[in-house]
Each structure stands twice: as structure tokens, then as C-alpha cells.
Design an enzyme around this catalytic site. Structure first.
Site, short mmCIF file in Angstrom:
data_model
loop_
_atom_site.label_atom_id
_atom_site.label_comp_id
_atom_site.label_asym_id
_atom_site.label_seq_id
_atom_site.Cartn_x
_atom_site.Cartn_y
_atom_site.Cartn_z
N CYS A 16 -9.44 3.31 14.55
CA CYS A 16 -10.60 4.12 14.18
C CYS A 16 -11.88 3.29 13.99
O CYS A 16 -12.97 3.85 13.92
CB CYS A 16 -10.32 4.92 12.91
SG CYS A 16 -8.88 5.98 13.06
N HIS A 58 -16.96 6.50 9.55
CA HIS A 58 -15.82 7.10 10.28
C HIS A 58 -15.45 8.42 9.62
O HIS A 58 -15.42 8.54 8.41
CB HIS A 58 -14.64 6.13 10.25
CG HIS A 58 -13.38 6.74 10.77
ND1 HIS A 58 -13.33 7.42 11.97
CD2 HIS A 58 -12.13 6.79 10.25
CE1 HIS A 58 -12.10 7.85 12.17
NE2 HIS A 58 -11.36 7.49 11.14
N ASN A 85 -10.32 14.13 12.53
CA ASN A 85 -10.43 12.68 12.72
C ASN A 85 -10.17 12.37 14.20
O ASN A 85 -9.04 12.51 14.66
CB ASN A 85 -9.41 11.98 11.81
CG ASN A 85 -9.43 10.47 11.95
OD1 ASN A 85 -10.05 9.92 12.85
ND2 ASN A 85 -8.73 9.81 11.04
O1 UT7 Z 1 -8.53 6.99 9.99
C1 UT7 Z 1 -7.82 6.96 8.80
C2 UT7 Z 1 -6.78 8.06 8.89
N1 UT7 Z 1 -6.17 8.44 7.69
C3 UT7 Z 1 -6.75 9.10 6.65
O2 UT7 Z 1 -7.92 9.31 6.57
C4 UT7 Z 1 -5.84 9.58 5.58
C5 UT7 Z 1 -6.32 9.27 4.20
N2 UT7 Z 1 -5.51 10.01 3.25
C6 UT7 Z 1 -5.71 11.31 2.99
O3 UT7 Z 1 -6.65 11.88 3.52
C7 UT7 Z 1 -4.79 12.01 2.04
O4 UT7 Z 1 -3.90 11.07 1.48
C8 UT7 Z 1 -4.01 13.14 2.75
C9 UT7 Z 1 -4.95 14.28 3.08
C10 UT7 Z 1 -3.35 12.63 4.02
C11 UT7 Z 1 -2.91 13.67 1.84
O5 UT7 Z 1 -3.46 14.10 0.60
P1 UT7 Z 1 -2.67 13.80 -0.74
O6 UT7 Z 1 -3.46 14.43 -1.82
O7 UT7 Z 1 -2.44 12.33 -0.77
O8 UT7 Z 1 -1.34 14.63 -0.54
P2 UT7 Z 1 0.19 14.14 -0.47
O9 UT7 Z 1 0.47 13.46 0.82
O10 UT7 Z 1 0.52 13.42 -1.72
O11 UT7 Z 1 0.94 15.55 -0.48
C12 UT7 Z 1 0.81 16.44 -1.58
C13 UT7 Z 1 1.60 17.68 -1.26
C14 UT7 Z 1 3.05 17.41 -0.86
O12 UT7 Z 1 3.84 18.42 -1.46
P3 UT7 Z 1 4.74 18.14 -2.76
O13 UT7 Z 1 5.67 17.02 -2.35
O14 UT7 Z 1 3.77 17.72 -3.81
O15 UT7 Z 1 5.40 19.44 -3.01
C15 UT7 Z 1 3.03 17.58 0.62
O16 UT7 Z 1 4.30 17.99 1.14
O17 UT7 Z 1 1.02 18.39 -0.18
C16 UT7 Z 1 2.03 18.69 0.79
N3 UT7 Z 1 1.44 18.70 2.13
C17 UT7 Z 1 0.94 19.80 2.72
N4 UT7 Z 1 0.85 21.09 2.32
C18 UT7 Z 1 0.25 21.96 3.17
C19 UT7 Z 1 1.26 17.66 2.95
N5 UT7 Z 1 0.67 18.05 4.07
C20 UT7 Z 1 0.46 19.38 3.96
C21 UT7 Z 1 -0.16 20.35 4.80
N6 UT7 Z 1 -0.23 21.61 4.36
N7 UT7 Z 1 -0.68 20.04 6.00
#
Ligand code: UT7
Length: 319
Positions: A113, A246, A276
Site C-alpha cells: 500500500c 493511504h 482500500n
Molecule cells: O493497508 C492496510 C490494510 N489494513 C488495514 O487498514 C486494517 C487496519 N485495521 C482495521 O481497520 C480494524 O482492525 C478492522 C476494521 C480490520 C477490524 O476492526 P476491529 O475493531 O479490530 O474488529 P475485530 O477484528 O476485533 O472484530 C470484532 C468483531 C469480531 O466478532 P467477535 O469475535 O467480537 O464476536 C469479528 O468476528 O467483529 C466481527 N467482524 C465482523 N462483523 C461483521 C469482523 N469482520 C466483520 C464483518 N462484519 N465484516
């Protein structure tokens, strides 16, 4: 000798795909989760035979037209991509063939990225050395091809697209300062840990990410590298007219802007409509803000990339 951007173009494939469309396609997700955690509402996804070189061709044709430059007059073509058409030849050579340019230096840059920022810095150094005069710098990606569509934590975040700039030699800047960094110790938090060998995929061919680790890393280095790049040019971040970081997550963008004390009305945001798009995200956002008249002649613009590797970097330029 300096380098200046003289034309910008971008291209997004197909129609916007909404968060609700993804849910309708069977992904266990919803608009509220995606929008509140990332700011993403739409992305574009390449169809069937569309490739990075094809999306790059559309963006490049627009950038060349904006610059009033013929493809034959380019002496350098750099494509930043992590989703090349083939293992080889480079996507830059494939794009060169499609553009009908012969003889220019052409190669790909792989910094995920941060790729466009890396490629722009490389092109700037070629031009400032005096060896080249007219470069095409492209970020082009089809990340939809390396997503595990059964993994809702990653597949909803990315989109496809391309952006391109023409960078030409000039006796006034242009690019004022640059900074590039990498730290391979963090290769494991964002990767596609697979390869092809003996006709088979070895390892895992899909994007894997520790989202929270990436989030924290990105906010820290985007603010740091932006400040470093401004200091190298001898200006405070408050003198920057437009910040174009980015586009991965609006919360990362907001946190970066806050650390740099940049109000959000001077930050270009496209992640809500593009998702992204990796190396394409910065030139896509730059093109939008130039075409809609926000970025005007004389404005100082700070471009910032961060991505797998980990890699990060910034370019400060004056329009
Ligand atoms: O170029 C760089 C590329 N990468 C990035 O920019 C990613 C940077 N990170 C982020 O943007 C965030 O960490 C995410 C958006 C990827 C994730 O957010 P988070 O607040 O860290 O969520 P998490 O991964 O801890 O997941 C929280 C909950 C989980 O459920 P439980 O285990 O708490 O019941 C996931 O299963 O959200 C659930 N979840 C979803 N729910 C609905 C994960 N993905 C989804 C989804 N829809 N798409």
C-alpha cells in the site's frame, strides 16, 4: 533539476458495490459494522478479465491526456502493484506494450500500500539525476483477486482501481521532499504468505492480516513520516494545504490527522467510496481532489503511504 506532476488520471472498474451488496452476496456482514469500524460504504471490483495493467492503462491514458504528453514521449514507466498480471514480465512492461511506448525504462515497484509513494520517490530520483525527463508513475491493483471471500474480517475492506501521474523534469519544484522507510520485522502482520512452485500454490495465496496491529502501526508511522517529510522541506505540517494519506480506514486517517494537528477539512478522504485500493489509493484520491478543484496551483500536498512489509513513506509536493 526538479520533478513536477503535470497530469493525473484514475480509473475504477464497474459500478460501486455497497456494503449491503456484499451482505446480499452471502458475506456475513452488515453496513453498520463496516461503516462504523472503517468508514467504507462502497468499493469497485474488477470483473473477469480485467487486470492491473488494464486498469492502469485507463488511468494512464487519462493522466497523459491531462499532461498533454504522448505515450511515445515517456522515458520511464513505473507501476506500483502487489497484484501483477503475471509473475513476469512486469506489469510496467505489459502497460508499456498496451500504451505503444518503445524503449522507455520500465519496471514494477513492490511496496504494497506504500507502493505509489515508493514509485513516485524512485521516479523523482531518476529525474533529478538527469538521466530521465518524463515519467509515468502508476498505482494499479486488483486486490479482489487475493482476498479470501470467506474471511469477513478482510474481504470487506478492499477494492480495485488505478491511478497514474505524469512526472516531468522542471527547473522549479514540484516535489519538495520525500521520506521512505521499511521494517521487515513486521512482515507477518499483513501478508499474502504464498508462492507458486512446480505448478502449485505453496502456502496461502490469500491476504492475511492482524487488523489491530496494522491499525496501531499505521497511525504511528503515518504521523511520524508526515512530520519527517515536512521537516525535510523546512515547513511545519500546518503549512500543508492538503493531506492525502493511504486510504485504508477513516479511523486511521482521522487519528493520523489529529496527531499531525491537521483539521479533517484539509484531508482528502475517498476510502468511503473506494475501500482500500492499496497502491492505487493515493493517486485515486489525488486525482479526485485535483479534478474537483480542491487542490489548486501553489498548494502544498502531502502524500503518505503505509503497507505490508512493513513499508511507509511520504512525498511533499507543491502544485
Ligand atoms: O493497508 C492496510 C490494510 N489494513 C488495514 O487498514 C486494517 C487496519 N485495521 C482495521 O481497520 C480494524 O482492525 C478492522 C476494521 C480490520 C477490524 O476492526 P476491529 O475493531 O479490530 O474488529 P475485530 O477484528 O476485533 O472484530 C470484532 C468483531 C469480531 O466478532 P467477535 O469475535 O467480537 O464476536 C469479528 O468476528 O467483529 C466481527 N467482524 C465482523 N462483523 C461483521 C469482523 N469482520 C466483520 C464483518 N462484519 N465484516
Amino acid at each position: 533539476m526538479f520533478s513536477r506532476i503535470t497530469g493525473i488520471g484514475s480509473f475504477l472498474p464497474g459500478e460501486p458495490v455497497s456494503n449491503a451488496d456484499l451482505a446480499r452476496r452471502g458475506i456475513e456482514t452488515n453496513d453498520e459494522w463496516i461503516a462504523s469500524r472503517t468508514g467504507i460504504r462502497f468499493r469497485h471490483l474488477a470483473e473477469g478479465a480485467e487486470t492491473s495493467s488494464g486498469l492502469g492503462l485507463e488511468a494512464s491514458t487519462r493522466a497523459l491526456a491531462a499532461a498533454g504528453v504522448e505515450a511515445a514521449d515517456l522515458d520511464l514507466i513505473i507501476v506500483a502493484t502487489s497484484t501483477p498480471d503475471f509473475i513476469f514480465p512486469s506489469t510496467a512492461c505489459l502497460l508499456q506494450g498496451k500504451l505503444g511506448n518503445r524503449g522507455a525504462t520500465a519496471f514494477d515497484v513492490q511496496a504494497v500500500c506504500s507502493g505509489f509513494v515508493y514509485a513516485l520517490v524512485v521516479a523523482d530520483k531518476f529525474i533529478r539525476s538527469g538521466s530521465h525527463r518524463r515519467a509515468l508513475v502508476v498505482g494499479a491493483e486488483v486486490f479482489s483477486r487475493i482476498l479470501d471471500w470467506s474471511e469477513r474480517g478482510t474481504c470487506v475492506l478492499f477494492g480495485d482501481g488505478a491511478g497514474a501521474v505524469v512526472l516531468e523534469a522542471s527547473d522549479r519544484p514540484g516535489i519538495l521532499s520525500t521520506a521512505l522507510h521499511a521494517d521487515g520485522a513486521h512482515h507477518g502482520i499483513l501478508s499474502v504468505p504464498g508462492s507458486v512452485s512446480g505448478g502449485k500454490v505453496i502456502g496461502d495465496p490469500f491476504l492475511r492480516m492482524d487488523g489491530q496491529a496494522v491499525f496501531k502501526f499505521a497511525v504511528r508511522v503515518l504521523a511520524e513520516v508526515g512530520e519527517e517529510c515536512c521537516a525535510a522541506a523546512g515547513i511545519p505540517p500546518s503549512a500543508v494545504d492538503w493531506l492525502i494519506p493511504h486510504q485504508a480506514n477513516v479511523r486511521i486517517i482521522e487519528a493520523t490527522a489529529k496527531k499531525m494537528r491537521m483539521p479533517m477539512d484539509r484531508v482528502v478522504v475517498t476510502v468511503d467510496r473506494h475501500g482500500n485500493t492499496s497502491a492505487a489509493s493515493v493517486p485515486l484520491a489525488l486525482d479526485e481532489a485535483v479534478r474537483d478543484g480542491r487542490i489548486r496551483p501553489g498548494h502544498k500536498v502531502l502524500l503518505e503511504g503505509v503497507g505490508g512489509g512493513f513499508t511507509w513513506g511520504a512525498v511533499l509536493l507543491e502544485f
